[in-house]
Design a protein around this motif. Structure first.
Motif, PDB file in Angstrom:
ATOM      1  N   MET A   1       0.849  -1.206   0.000  1.00  0.00           N
ATOM      2  CA  MET A   1       0.000   0.000   0.000  1.00  0.00           C
ATOM      3  C   MET A   1       0.883   1.254   0.000  1.00  0.00           C
ATOM      4  SD  MET A   1      -2.852   1.094   2.802  1.00  0.00           S
ATOM      5  CE  MET A   1      -4.367   0.225   2.510  1.00  0.00           C
ATOM      6  N   LYS A   2       0.535   2.226  -0.820  1.00  0.00           N
ATOM      7  CA  LYS A   2       1.321   3.458  -0.868  1.00  0.00           C
ATOM      8  C   LYS A   2       1.118   4.257   0.417  1.00  0.00           C
ATOM      9  CE  LYS A   2       2.050   6.130  -4.352  1.00  0.00           C
ATOM     10  NZ  LYS A   2       1.781   7.065  -5.468  1.00  0.00           N
ATOM     11  N   THR A   3       2.188   4.875   0.890  1.00  0.00           N
ATOM     12  CA  THR A   3       2.069   5.658   2.125  1.00  0.00           C
ATOM     13  C   THR A   3       1.988   7.148   1.804  1.00  0.00           C
ATOM     14  OG1 THR A   3       4.454   5.843   2.342  1.00  0.00           O
ATOM     15  CG2 THR A   3       3.397   3.982   3.446  1.00  0.00           C
ATOM     16  N   PHE A   4       1.446   7.898   2.747  1.00  0.00           N
ATOM     17  CA  PHE A   4       1.402   9.354   2.626  1.00  0.00           C
ATOM     18  C   PHE A   4       1.596   9.937   4.017  1.00  0.00           C
ATOM     19  CE2 PHE A   4      -0.313  13.596   2.118  1.00  0.00           C
ATOM     20  CZ  PHE A   4       0.107  13.948   0.838  1.00  0.00           C
ATOM     21  N   TYR A   5       2.654  10.745   4.156  1.00  0.00           N
ATOM     22  CA  TYR A   5       2.965  11.344   5.455  1.00  0.00           C
ATOM     23  C   TYR A   5       2.763  12.853   5.358  1.00  0.00           C
ATOM     24  CZ  TYR A   5       5.895  12.607   9.559  1.00  0.00           C
ATOM     25  OH  TYR A   5       6.371  13.121  10.738  1.00  0.00           O
ATOM     26  N   VAL A   6       1.829  13.357   6.147  1.00  0.00           N
ATOM     27  CA  VAL A   6       1.529  14.793   6.122  1.00  0.00           C
ATOM     28  C   VAL A   6       1.694  15.376   7.521  1.00  0.00           C
ATOM     29  CG1 VAL A   6      -0.952  14.213   6.212  1.00  0.00           C
ATOM     30  CG2 VAL A   6      -0.278  16.540   5.656  1.00  0.00           C
ATOM     31  N   THR A   7       2.265  16.576   7.578  1.00  0.00           N
ATOM     32  CA  THR A   7       2.499  17.240   8.862  1.00  0.00           C
ATOM     33  C   THR A   7       1.973  18.665   8.801  1.00  0.00           C
ATOM     34  OG1 THR A   7       4.605  18.247   8.241  1.00  0.00           O
ATOM     35  CG2 THR A   7       4.700  15.976   9.066  1.00  0.00           C
ATOM     36  N   THR A   8       1.738  19.251   9.978  1.00  0.00           N
ATOM     37  CA  THR A   8       1.464  20.700  10.036  1.00  0.00           C
ATOM     38  C   THR A   8       2.595  21.335  10.831  1.00  0.00           C
ATOM     39  OG1 THR A   8       0.334  20.652  12.169  1.00  0.00           O
ATOM     40  CG2 THR A   8      -1.013  20.272  10.204  1.00  0.00           C
ATOM     41  N   ALA A   9       2.615  22.658  10.864  1.00  0.00           N
ATOM     42  CA  ALA A   9       3.535  23.343  11.764  1.00  0.00           C
ATOM     43  C   ALA A   9       3.127  22.974  13.185  1.00  0.00           C
ATOM     44  CB  ALA A   9       3.437  24.844  11.565  1.00  0.00           C
ATOM     45  N   ILE A  10       4.116  22.887  14.087  1.00  0.00           N
ATOM     46  CA  ILE A  10       3.765  22.688  15.490  1.00  0.00           C
ATOM     47  C   ILE A  10       3.662  24.075  16.104  1.00  0.00           C
ATOM     48  CG2 ILE A  10       4.615  20.340  15.714  1.00  0.00           C
ATOM     49  CD1 ILE A  10       7.229  21.452  16.845  1.00  0.00           C
ATOM     50  N   ASP A  11       2.751  24.249  17.061  1.00  0.00           N
ATOM     51  CA  ASP A  11       2.429  25.594  17.536  1.00  0.00           C
ATOM     52  C   ASP A  11       3.057  25.918  18.880  1.00  0.00           C
ATOM     53  OD1 ASP A  11       0.528  26.135  15.366  1.00  0.00           O
ATOM     54  OD2 ASP A  11      -0.602  24.496  16.295  1.00  0.00           O
ATOM     55  N   TYR A  12       3.456  27.184  19.029  1.00  0.00           N
ATOM     56  CA  TYR A  12       3.858  27.674  20.352  1.00  0.00           C
ATOM     57  C   TYR A  12       2.630  27.604  21.246  1.00  0.00           C
ATOM     58  CZ  TYR A  12       8.067  29.761  18.272  1.00  0.00           C
ATOM     59  OH  TYR A  12       9.257  29.967  17.645  1.00  0.00           O
ATOM     60  N   VAL A  13       2.868  27.255  22.504  1.00  0.00           N
ATOM     61  CA  VAL A  13       1.713  27.035  23.377  1.00  0.00           C
ATOM     62  C   VAL A  13       1.405  28.226  24.292  1.00  0.00           C
ATOM     63  CG1 VAL A  13       1.828  24.525  23.384  1.00  0.00           C
ATOM     64  CG2 VAL A  13       3.218  25.811  25.009  1.00  0.00           C
ATOM     65  N   ASN A  14       1.995  29.397  23.990  1.00  0.00           N
ATOM     66  CA  ASN A  14       1.750  30.519  24.906  1.00  0.00           C
ATOM     67  C   ASN A  14       0.423  31.224  24.658  1.00  0.00           C
ATOM     68  OD1 ASN A  14       3.337  31.137  22.596  1.00  0.00           O
ATOM     69  ND2 ASN A  14       3.503  33.235  23.325  1.00  0.00           N
ATOM     70  N   ALA A  15      -0.385  30.717  23.755  1.00  0.00           N
ATOM     71  CA  ALA A  15      -1.733  31.252  23.544  1.00  0.00           C
ATOM     72  C   ALA A  15      -2.585  30.151  22.961  1.00  0.00           C
ATOM     73  CB  ALA A  15      -1.688  32.433  22.586  1.00  0.00           C
ATOM     74  N   ARG A  16      -3.883  30.224  23.199  1.00  0.00           N
ATOM     75  CA  ARG A  16      -4.779  29.203  22.640  1.00  0.00           C
ATOM     76  C   ARG A  16      -4.856  29.335  21.116  1.00  0.00           C
ATOM     77  NH1 ARG A  16      -8.781  26.673  25.136  1.00  0.00           N
ATOM     78  NH2 ARG A  16     -10.282  27.251  23.541  1.00  0.00           N
ATOM     79  N   PRO A  17      -5.221  28.252  20.421  1.00  0.00           N
ATOM     80  CA  PRO A  17      -5.303  28.327  18.956  1.00  0.00           C
ATOM     81  C   PRO A  17      -6.342  29.355  18.491  1.00  0.00           C
ATOM     82  CG  PRO A  17      -5.622  26.055  19.729  1.00  0.00           C
ATOM     83  CD  PRO A  17      -5.577  26.914  20.934  1.00  0.00           C
ATOM     84  N   HIS A  18      -5.996  30.131  17.487  1.00  0.00           N
ATOM     85  CA  HIS A  18      -6.959  31.084  16.912  1.00  0.00           C
ATOM     86  C   HIS A  18      -7.407  30.563  15.551  1.00  0.00           C
ATOM     87  CE1 HIS A  18      -3.699  32.536  14.366  1.00  0.00           C
ATOM     88  NE2 HIS A  18      -2.941  32.561  15.453  1.00  0.00           N
TER      89      HIS A  18
END
Ligand SMILES: [Zn+2]
Length: 512
Positions: A1-18
């Motif tokens: 089976m073909k694989t697919f690896y996707v990532t996002t930026a990791i976020d600084y935790v000094n504020a909640r996600p906007h």
């Protein structure tokens, strides 16, 4: 089976996600869910970037240790992502021991390969950006992004010989057109190489919070937070001995989804770090645009936050927010997101065009056929092809390019023409005239459009997709559904349908 690896930026935790942070994760999730639907063994990574001076400061302000504070905040981020139906396979925290070991191992390898050397850094640093700045980057001594005074640093630290990779980076970018997307970002990065790359400082002296340099190299230094953070993409998989099998299976990453403002880190420093450590470079980096609200970028440091959870609640579901964000703003561009526009689109598209198509069709099947499904005939197939022919190909083509808005446009061609088809065929008249055969064909063609929608909607509105499939009495577990189903109408999977339950109830427009 073909694989697919996707990532996002990791976020600084000094504020909640906007909303801006949520936009990125929703886009990456849409891609990950699409790849699973298309039959790829997909691995989706997200996480938090914890070794930032700002994070440490915020922890101390709250009277907590950074360890405790980061753990609490990571949990909060995970709660937000769960509420937005983000389906990551792993959530990495850069304070994880496995990550810290990988950082030291990579640092050591690059050092041993001769690409890290000791020097003296003299220059500016913006703590909010966590970035070393050149005089020309500043406006009246202030960071143009944060409007804060940049700090003057003079410290003995370690440098990464980025300049030695100019030739290899340029060649790699030119030979691999898909490496930097979209095109505008690619040209920007080639321009940076053209103007000349400078070595970058990769350690901080006297800073406590971070990953210490390997002790045989130096004591009293930590790894610069960006050098540390980028390594998460491989440490998560098990780079440098933690899990060789998984690392080999998924690396190199197929797509790093990031904000366009951090393209340089991902398209220059990160691939050069990997080259310096003899690790293959990721296949592509996609720099998405920003979400603005009437022209002002939404971010914590500037204020103007729209809380994604509050918005999802206002719109009735996280799925509505996901759909509207990806429909409203092309992923490769900046876009405006306002409540008025959003509510208008919600009512027109989700409540009216899709929601009504769904409930009308199911109601007619109840009224005229007691919820049973008419047979698939040549006539039904011809009508269905007129409504939805070519839609799946267009959808796939758009999704492969992360043109999520265009994938919706393709899917919507079927939704809108199905609505027109109802007006043309007037099933209620066919019923009155007793033309059972013609009525069967119309109902079956419409039902297949609903099934098509229940498949194509999975990456965008996964919870609603499941609700649609339950009412259609089709396999409700979306992890078992494949894109093949959308390509093969007319099979015998049907077991009848339920009475409709509204998918997207209409929203009253808020007072201005
Ligand atoms: Zn700054």
């Amino acid at each position: 089976m073909k694989t697919f690896y996707v990532t996002t930026a990791i976020d600084y935790v000094n504020a909640r996600p906007h909303l801006g942070t949520a936009y990125e994760k929703i886009g990456a999730d849409c891609l990950a869910r699409y790849k699973r639907l298309a039959g790829f063994d997909t691995y989706f990574l997200m996480g938090t970037d914890e070794h930032s001076t700002n994070v440490e400061k915020e922890a101390h302000r709250l009277g907590k240790t950074p360890e405790v504070y980061c753990k609490e905040m990571a949990r909060e981020f995970e709660e937000v992502w769960a509420k937005l139906n983000i389906s990551y396979d792993q959530f990495i925290r850069t304070d994880d021991p496995q990550h810290k070991t990988a950082v030291q191992n990579l640092f050591r390898t690059v050092y041993n390969n001769g690409y890290i050397y000791q020097g003296t850094y003299e220059g500016y640093y913006c703590v909010s950006c966590e970035e070393f700045k050149l005089e020309k980057d500043l406006v009246d001594g202030l960071c143009p992004r944060h409007k804060e005074k940049a700090t003057w640093l003079e410290e003995k630290n370690y440098f990464f010989a980025l300049s030695k990779f100019s030739g290899r980076l340029k060649k790699h970018i030119e030979e691999n057109r898909e490496f930097i997307q979209p095109e505008t970002r690619r040209n920007e990065i080639l321009g940076v190489i053209e103007r000349g790359l400078e070595d970058v400082s990769v350690s901080r002296k006297g800073v406590q919070w971070g990953v210490p340099l390997p002790s045989e190299i130096a004591e009293g230094h930590v790894v610069y937070v960006w050098f540390d953070a980028l390594i998460n993409y491989i440490s998560a998989l098990g780079y440098s001995g933690a899990d060789d099998a998984r690392f080999r299976k998924y690396w190199p990453a197929d797509c790093h989804v990031i904000g366009k403002d951090i393209t340089r880190f991902h398209c220059l420093i990160w691939p050069a770090m990997l080259m310096a450590a003899d690790v293959p470079v990721a296949r592509s980096v996609f720099g998405h645009g920003f979400v603005y609200s009437r022209g002002t970028k939404m971010s914590k440091t500037i204020g103007n936050i729209m809380d994604p959870i509050e918005l999802a609640e206002f719109l009735g579901s996280a799925d509505s927010l996901r759909y509207l964000l990806l429909r409203e703003i092309a992923f490769d561009r900046d876009g405006d997101f306002t409540i008025e526009q959003t509510v208008t689109r919600y009512n027109a598209e989700l409540a009216n065009e899709l929601g009504n198509l769904f409930s009308r069709t199911l109601s007619m099947l109840q009224r005229y056929r007691d919820g049973s499904v008419p047979t698939w005939t040549r006539e039904a197939a011809i009508d269905y092809d007129e409504i939805a022919g070519g839609v799946v190909d267009e959808y796939v083509n758009a999704m492969d390019q992360l043109s999520f808005d265009q994938a919706i446009v393709a899917w919507w061609k079927a939704v809108q023409s199905a609505n027109r088809y109802i007006e043309q065929k007037k099933p209620w008249e066919l019923s009155r005239a007793g033309d059972a055969r013609a009525l069967d064909d119309v109902l079956r063609a419409l039902l297949e459009v609903l099934r098509l929608s229940s498949v194509l909607s999975i990456p965008f509105t996964p919870v609603k997709a499941e609700a649609m499939r339950r009412q259609l009495r089709l396999e409700p577990d979306i992890s078992k559904v494949t894109l093949e189903e959308a390509r093969s109408p007319g099979d015998d999977a049907w077991k009848g349908v339920d009475s409709p339950d509204p998918l997207f109830p209409k929203i009253e427009t808020p007072a201005k």
